[in-house]
Design an enzyme around this catalytic site. Structure first.
Site: not given
Ligand SMILES: CC1(C)S[C@@H]2[C@H](NC(=O)CCCC[C@H](NC(=O)C[NH3+])C(=O)[O-])C(=O)N2[C@H]1C(=O)[O-]
Length: 349
Positions: A62, A120-121, A159-160, A285, A299-300, A327
């Site tokens: 992100s 990604f649930a 956040y979306s 942010r 962040t990403g 994760n």
């Molecule tokens: C708000 C966050 C942290 S999440 C959002 C976006 N990433 C996603 O929406 C992917 C979420 C799934 C990632 C996955 N997690 C799962 O599958 C959990 N079940 C993993 O950790 O590999 C990003 O990048 N943003 C971060 C941001 O903006 O900082």
């Protein structure tokens, strides 16, 4: 105001802790008024045991949202886009509510549901189901619209990823080019970002890169090598590839006003509360640190890669960091402490 001196010992300790918590590797690049400190711990590749290095490129998730916001704010400067116009003025019929504006979308106040919550649930099977898939933006928006909205337009921050898929649609409609072309013309080439690429729908990282490892939901299960993926589920919300050096250059240039007018940057820095010590502007942010210093960036989190890119208000001290893990709330929480070591020094609490 001058910042406390960086705590490089503390920064190295944070990276070591992230690795002890399961990240194969962690690294950081701190540019403090031109004095550059590069630290890396652990490996880029678990099979070959090759050491992680700041020359390694990675998926920035992100942090891509900040690039997309910059392109749109440049279009505002060019008079091609109004932040307070309905999205549907530019993309007729896309959204079910004409009250949703461009500003609502870029500040996560549109109420559009985040389709990735369902996707990604279950972390590993959800990822495996989409890792080589190619989506259209409209397929992703359609997934979101199958759910109720989370707030009325202009309501509280929620956040979306859907918001920055809509941002991608706006960029392509208003310029007639792909987002990749616009990133390259407006940001990558002007700033000479040699490690920054938008390869969607390709799955390969160009040149030298670190592999990324997804932590399964089941404790103790083997890490999943998530390196090869299209990131088509994210695109303009999360599919760029870059390096710590390029992210330092990008965030510093942004906050020093090199990428848009002062007026547009002021709009980008209009904050809404985003929980805890965070606020959100337009694709940007703000994190308020323990020592009273605020830092600006994004962040990403994309499968296999946690990334962090933040700069001081004057853009003179910038930190970019990466853990080739995801994760894992432990690793993510630890990696956020790179900001404290870099901007609060030994006074971090
Ligand atoms: C708000 C966050 C942290 S999440 C959002 C976006 N990433 C996603 O929406 C992917 C979420 C799934 C990632 C996955 N997690 C799962 O599958 C959990 N079940 C993993 O950790 O590999 C990003 O990048 N943003 C971060 C941001 O903006 O900082």
């Amino acid at each position: 105001a001058t910042l406390p001196s960086p705590d490089l010992t503390g920064l190295r300790g944070v990276l070591r802790t992230a690795v002890s918590q399961g990240a194969p590797g962690a690294m950081a690049r701190l540019d403090d008024r031109g004095t550059v400190h590069q630290l890396a711990v652990g490996v880029a590749d678990r099979r070959t045991r090759r050491a992680l290095n700041n020359a390694d490129r990675f998926r920035i998730g992100s942090v891509t949202k900040t690039f997309s916001a910059v392109v749109l704010l440049q279009l505002v400067d060019a008079g091609k886009l109004s932040l307070d116009a309905p999205v549907n003025r530019y993309l007729p019929g896309l959204l079910p509510d004409n009250r949703i504006t461009v500003r609502h979308v870029l500040s996560h106040r549109s109420g559009l549901y985040d389709y990735s919550n369902d996707m990604f649930a279950r972390s590993v099977s959800g990822f495996e189901a989409v890792r080589t898939k190619v989506f259209t933006y409209r397929q992703l928006v359609k997934r979101s619209l199958s759910h109720a909205r989370t707030t009325a337009p202009g309501g509280a921050y929620s956040y979306s990823n859907t918001n920055f898929v809509v941002a991608g649609l706006l960029i392509e409609k208003l310029t007639g080019h792909t987002v990749g072309t616009e990133y390259r013309k407006r940001i990558i080439e002007p700033l000479k970002l040699r490690d920054t690429f938008y390869v969607h729908p390709g799955t390969a990282l160009p040149g030298r890169y670190t592999r990324g490892y997804l932590t399964p939901d089941t404790s103790g299960a083997a890490l999943v090598d998530a390196t090869r993926q299209t990131v088509s589920w994210a695109q303009s919300a999360g599919a760029l590839i870059s390096s710590t050096k390029d992210l330092d250059t990008f965030l510093s240039a942004l906050l020093r006003g090199k990428l848009m007018s002062a007026g547009a940057l002021k709009q980008m820095r209009r904050w809404v509360p985003a929980g805890g010590s965070q606020a959100y502007g337009l694709g940007l942010r703000r994190r308020d640190l323990s020592c009273g210093v605020s830092v600006y960036g994004h962040t990403g989190a994309v499968q296999g890669y946690y990334s962090y890119a933040f700069t001081s208000g004057d853009g003179r001290r910038t930190l970019s960091a990466l853990a080739n893990s995801s994760n894992s709330s432990k690793v993510h929480t630890t990696m956020l402490r790179t900001l404290e070591s870099s901007f609060c020094g030994t006074g971090a609490r």
